[in-house]
Design an enzyme around this catalytic site. Structure first.
Site, short mmCIF file in Angstrom:
data_model
loop_
_atom_site.label_atom_id
_atom_site.label_comp_id
_atom_site.label_asym_id
_atom_site.label_seq_id
_atom_site.Cartn_x
_atom_site.Cartn_y
_atom_site.Cartn_z
N GLU A 169 25.57 -11.12 91.29
CA GLU A 169 25.49 -12.55 90.97
C GLU A 169 26.82 -13.06 90.39
OE1 GLU A 169 22.38 -13.68 88.18
OE2 GLU A 169 22.96 -15.77 88.23
N LYS B 117 23.56 -13.15 95.02
CA LYS B 117 22.96 -14.30 94.34
C LYS B 117 24.09 -15.25 93.92
CE LYS B 117 20.04 -15.45 90.35
NZ LYS B 117 18.84 -15.10 89.62
P1 13P Z 1 18.72 -20.29 87.11
O1 13P Z 1 18.07 -20.43 88.45
O2 13P Z 1 18.02 -21.02 86.01
O3 13P Z 1 20.20 -20.56 87.16
O4 13P Z 1 18.57 -18.77 86.68
C1 13P Z 1 18.78 -17.77 87.59
C2 13P Z 1 19.32 -16.59 86.91
O5 13P Z 1 18.76 -15.53 87.01
C3 13P Z 1 20.56 -16.75 86.14
O6 13P Z 1 21.16 -15.51 85.96
#
Ligand code: 13P
Length: 337
Positions: free
Chosen positions: A177, A219
């Site tokens: 991510e 992500k």
């Molecule tokens: P949000 O969709 O609220 O951004 O959260 C996703 C997430 O896991 C952030 O690390």
């Protein structure tokens, strides 16, 4: 669910328009969410809230994975059932956040690097035995005057790649991510540029560390205008720019891209995902891994009261279904009540 390989796990999570419910807020972040509804953030309240989410009817069929926080993966429901078992009984796979949060960069203290590589393999091995099938690590890239620096991108993508390698060694699928924050008054063009540079660096690094891409999920953030920008790009432009950025930088053989919502409204997050899937022209599954955009309406309906559980579950089920439709390009505004 006999899922033998990393490829099978990754593919399962995003099959048939399913996506991920992110409930891995740290205790301080959960505290902030609870503050907004006047509920105290105790271990029991956090458990009750998450138990309520995991039991919602709409988790079944719409959610392929649930990301947990360390406290949650160890918790039991009020009736004694481990929360992990509630998740698997809904047909979803449990996952775990394994990073240890952010620390300021030595030479650029307004930027951060994500920590947590120390002892990571031992922690992963424990989580895997507790039933986790995938893991998550979040890197944060800020846009501003003179930032992000190359050093920030390089250090964060290097850490993400080392994390991914260690997670795969422990038989779990890594979610990588690289969050480019929406905060700021930057243009969508600048957001495109920073996301491109970040993703390019990430996939070079993953390749260098010989991470199995077919057993990995990405992500990313969507390419949007900064939150405080005067001109806000519309749904079509966000969808087109995000897709172009991904097609330029992400290998075709990664099985799934599951966006974070990053502070977008719940409807915007759904509309953007739907618009991209309506355009099409890519090999990956394009789906969701939303925290706030899935939970917000449920949190507001719940207010910490047992008598609101059903309404809160309906709110989550609705958003989960809407996002599944968006992940197959079958959503429309008229489906929202
Ligand atoms: P949000 O969709 O609220 O951004 O959260 C996703 C997430 O896991 C952030 O690390």
């Amino acid at each position: 669910m006999a899922l033998e390989s990393l490829e099978e796990i990754a593919t399962y999570i995003v099959a048939d328009g399913k996506g991920i419910l992110a409930t891995d807020e740290s205790n301080p972040t959960c505290g902030k969410r609870f503050d907004s509804i006047g509920v105290e953030s105790t271990e029991e309240n956090r458990r009750d809230y998450r138990e309520m989410l995991f039991r919602a009817e709409g988790v079944k069929n719409n959610v392929g994975g649930v990301i947990l926080f360390d406290e949650t993966i160890r918790q039991k429901a009020r009736d004694g059932t481990p929360l992990v078992d509630l998740i698997t009984s809904q047909g979803a796979l449990p996952g775990i956040k394994v990073d240890k949060g952010l620390k300021p960069l030595d030479d650029s203290p307004e930027e951060t690097v994500t920590q947590g590589l120390d002892g990571l393999s031992e922690r992963c091995s424990e989580y895997e035995k507790m039933g986790a099938k995938f893991a998550k690590w979040r890197a944060v890239i800020k846009i501003g005057d003179g930032i992000p620096t190359d050093d920030c991108i390089n250090q964060n993508m290097e850490a993400l790649s080392k994390y991914a390698k260690i997670v795969q060694f422990n038989k779990m699928v890594p979610i990588v991510e690289p969050e480019v924050l929406m905060e700021g008054n930057h243009s969508i063009e600048r957001c495109f540029e920073v996301n491109s540079k970040t993703l390019n660096s990430l996939f070079n690094c993953l390749d260098k560390h010989q991470v199995n891409i077919k057993g990995t999920l990405l992500k990313p953030s969507m390419v949007t205008s900064g939150k405080d920008a005067e001109n806000q790009a519309g749904v079509e432009e966000v969808a087109e720019q995000t897709l172009k950025c991904l097609l330029d930088n992400v290998p075709a053989d990664i099985p799934g891209i599951t966006f974070l919502s990053g502070g977008q409204s719940d409807i915007d997050a759904t509309a953007h995902l739907d618009a991209m899937n309506k355009i099409g022209g890519f090999d990956w599954k394009l789906s969701f891994s939303y925290g706030r955009a899935l939970q917000q309406p449920a949190l507001k309906a719940w207010l910490g009261k047992d008598e609101n559980i059903e309404a809160a579950q309906q709110a989550l089920s609705h958003r989960a279904l809407m996002n599944k439709k968006a992940a197959t390009g079958e959503w429309s505004q008229s489906l929202e009540k």
